[in-house]
Design an enzyme around this catalytic site. Sequence first.
Site, PDB file in Angstrom:
ATOM      1  N   HIS A 188      -3.117   4.272   5.381  1.00  0.00           N
ATOM      2  CA  HIS A 188      -4.442   3.295   5.572  1.00  0.00           C
ATOM      3  C   HIS A 188      -5.586   3.863   5.124  1.00  0.00           C
ATOM      4  O   HIS A 188      -6.490   3.087   3.705  1.00  0.00           O
ATOM      5  CB  HIS A 188      -4.216   2.997   6.448  1.00  0.00           C
ATOM      6  CG  HIS A 188      -5.349   2.254   7.304  1.00  0.00           C
ATOM      7  ND1 HIS A 188      -5.508   0.851   6.449  1.00  0.00           N
ATOM      8  CD2 HIS A 188      -6.330   2.469   7.886  1.00  0.00           C
ATOM      9  CE1 HIS A 188      -6.635   0.249   7.024  1.00  0.00           C
ATOM     10  NE2 HIS A 188      -7.286   1.443   7.730  1.00  0.00           N
TER      11      HIS A 188
ATOM     12  N   TYR B 118       5.432   5.328  10.897  1.00  0.00           N
ATOM     13  CA  TYR B 118       6.064   3.354  11.480  1.00  0.00           C
ATOM     14  C   TYR B 118       5.892   3.069  10.153  1.00  0.00           C
ATOM     15  O   TYR B 118       6.240   1.965  11.042  1.00  0.00           O
ATOM     16  CB  TYR B 118       4.156   3.075  11.657  1.00  0.00           C
ATOM     17  CG  TYR B 118       3.139   2.936  10.483  1.00  0.00           C
ATOM     18  CD1 TYR B 118       3.140   2.265   9.247  1.00  0.00           C
ATOM     19  CD2 TYR B 118       2.366   3.728  11.284  1.00  0.00           C
ATOM     20  CE1 TYR B 118       2.217   2.100   8.871  1.00  0.00           C
ATOM     21  CE2 TYR B 118       0.704   4.199   9.935  1.00  0.00           C
ATOM     22  CZ  TYR B 118       0.794   3.538   8.739  1.00  0.00           C
ATOM     23  OH  TYR B 118       0.042   3.960   8.223  1.00  0.00           O
TER      24      TYR B 118
ATOM     25  N   ARG C 281       0.892  -1.022   0.080  1.00  0.00           N
ATOM     26  CA  ARG C 281      -0.303  -0.171  -0.118  1.00  0.00           C
ATOM     27  C   ARG C 281       0.527   1.417  -0.003  1.00  0.00           C
ATOM     28  O   ARG C 281       1.680   1.653   1.415  1.00  0.00           O
ATOM     29  CB  ARG C 281      -1.054   0.250   1.316  1.00  0.00           C
ATOM     30  CG  ARG C 281      -1.384   0.941   1.716  1.00  0.00           C
ATOM     31  CD  ARG C 281      -2.496   1.458   2.247  1.00  0.00           C
ATOM     32  NE  ARG C 281      -1.994   0.572   3.749  1.00  0.00           N
ATOM     33  CZ  ARG C 281      -1.429   1.653   4.322  1.00  0.00           C
ATOM     34  NH1 ARG C 281      -1.067   2.896   4.356  1.00  0.00           N
ATOM     35  NH2 ARG C 281      -0.813   1.217   5.549  1.00  0.00           N
TER      36      ARG C 281
HETATM   37  C1  LIG Z   1     -13.840  -6.824  13.081  1.00  0.00           C
HETATM   38  C2  LIG Z   1     -12.620  -5.469  12.666  1.00  0.00           C
HETATM   39  N1  LIG Z   1     -11.853  -4.836  13.600  1.00  0.00           N
HETATM   40  C3  LIG Z   1     -10.964  -3.650  14.121  1.00  0.00           C
HETATM   41  C4  LIG Z   1     -11.470  -2.999  12.472  1.00  0.00           C
HETATM   42  C5  LIG Z   1     -10.554  -1.705  12.109  1.00  0.00           C
HETATM   43  N2  LIG Z   1      -9.286  -1.519  11.160  1.00  0.00           N
HETATM   44  C6  LIG Z   1     -10.528  -1.354   9.613  1.00  0.00           C
HETATM   45  S1  LIG Z   1      -9.071  -1.723   8.563  1.00  0.00           S
HETATM   46  C7  LIG Z   1      -7.763  -2.089   9.874  1.00  0.00           C
HETATM   47  C8  LIG Z   1      -6.896  -3.297   9.421  1.00  0.00           C
HETATM   48  C9  LIG Z   1      -6.581  -3.328   7.566  1.00  0.00           C
HETATM   49  O1  LIG Z   1      -5.835  -4.478   7.763  1.00  0.00           O
HETATM   50  P1  LIG Z   1      -6.262  -5.155   6.411  1.00  0.00           P
HETATM   51  O2  LIG Z   1      -6.999  -6.410   6.594  1.00  0.00           O
HETATM   52  O3  LIG Z   1      -3.985  -5.485   5.657  1.00  0.00           O
HETATM   53  O4  LIG Z   1      -5.892  -4.886   5.183  1.00  0.00           O
HETATM   54  P2  LIG Z   1      -5.050  -3.553   4.583  1.00  0.00           P
HETATM   55  O5  LIG Z   1      -6.468  -2.338   5.019  1.00  0.00           O
HETATM   56  O6  LIG Z   1      -4.684  -3.498   4.473  1.00  0.00           O
HETATM   57  O7  LIG Z   1      -6.154  -3.359   2.866  1.00  0.00           O
HETATM   58  C10 LIG Z   1      -8.149  -2.447  11.096  1.00  0.00           C
HETATM   59  C11 LIG Z   1      -7.933  -3.157  12.365  1.00  0.00           C
HETATM   60  C12 LIG Z   1     -12.507  -3.174  11.289  1.00  0.00           C
HETATM   61  N3  LIG Z   1     -13.459  -2.247  10.660  1.00  0.00           N
HETATM   62  N4  LIG Z   1     -12.749  -4.851  11.716  1.00  0.00           N
END
Ligand SMILES: Cc1ncc(C[n+]2csc(CCOP(=O)(O)OP(=O)(O)O)c2C)c(N)n1
Length: 382
Positions: free
Chosen positions: A281, A290, A277
């Site tokens: 985020h 970070y 990415r």
């Molecule tokens: C069940 C849940 N826990 C926490 C969150 C908060 N949250 C949103 S995105 C994220 C990180 C997700 O990372 P990844 O699965 O690697 O996807 P990326 O954003 O990198 O595409 C978190 C912890 C959420 N949306 N849903």
Amino acid sequence: MVTSADENTGQDDALVRVLDANGRFAPTEQAERYLPLIEAIGDAELEQFYRDMVVVRAFDEQATNLQRQGQLALWPPSRGQEAAQVGSVRAARPQDTLFPSYREHVVATSRGVDPLGIIKVMRGVSHGGWDPTDPANGNVRPYTLVLGSQTLHATGYAMAKNFDGVTGTGNPETDEAVMVYYGDGASSQGDVHEAMVFAASYRTPQVFFLQNNQWAISVPVSTQSRVPLAHRAAGYGMEGIRIDGNDVLASYAVTRAALDEARSGGGPRAIEAVTYRLGAHTTSDDPTKYRTKDEEESWIARDPIARMRAYLLSRGAGDEFFAAVDQEAAAYADDIRTRTVELGSPARELMFQHVYSEPHPVMAEQARWLADYEASFEEADA
Ligand SMILES: Cc1ncc(C[n+]2csc(CCOP(=O)(O)OP(=O)(O)O)c2C)c(N)n1
Ligand SMILES: [Mg+2]
């Protein structure tokens, strides 16, 4: 088996890769079995892959800017992940159903979803953005922000395809398959494990497409797993394939093969696309807190669009083609800007209307409070 952090983040060579970082045709050993599929891709399709990637990058940049200018509440950028997304979605057949997470903008738009549908969700003026049952939307289900939950929806949907007998007949033109997108962070969710257990047990016609973009907000993938995420698939009884997610050809060929194997009754498959990415985020995040500039630059050097551009150049694509694509992308982004600023805001009462199925005293009280509060400004102005 515990592997080094380098292997886990995909800096090693044991990936399905067709184009190297400079866009040279240099298939890895793991790519050999996919070469017939790669050779069958015509010039028009190759150009389409490139066009898709350039257009969605323009959309993504425009949306990021619109958020900064107060037109959107939030934007999750897809910059850097274009090859993983374009290759996989172009590998799907029209009858397939796709379950995105929240960053798969080109997955939705290349199947027919109006980009304004995504914009509306991020502006907070629509609950779902588009109607997944409208054939114009290419069987793309709504974005899902509850991490990993869409994998359960996808597995249930794929189980139903088996029960309905609309898959596994041996005809790839009509047999249906399902693909679900999720991230490295989501892969730690219990939902994903349950979805994989049921998928394997019921031999669903399904592909789990994991974009390992190295980060789950500020948590690195090395915290999510001690082994490459693709290795987990074996524990459920499905093949796991690790690809260079910045190579659109690898993404296309591996997904095409996996979906066709799944639709022909071979059971589910898991693909881990190793990518990055490049943006934040979301627009609420500051990645400089970070991760290092060096890390970002090492991935900019592997940019999926530059790689495909170099490959097309080596095949004889000319300036005219690239200029036309840039023009198309700019017009696409301009159109999104125009239509976004025209969206306006929903009436403030709306936010209280679907919280409970019946009138509720707390909602009524809050609605009254907000109306009085806003009215106080009118009095002050008068
Ligand atoms: C069940 C849940 N826990 C926490 C969150 C908060 N949250 C949103 S995105 C994220 C990180 C997700 O990372 P990844 O699965 O690697 O996807 P990326 O954003 O990198 O595409 C978190 C912890 C959420 N949306 N849903
Ligand atoms: Mg991630």
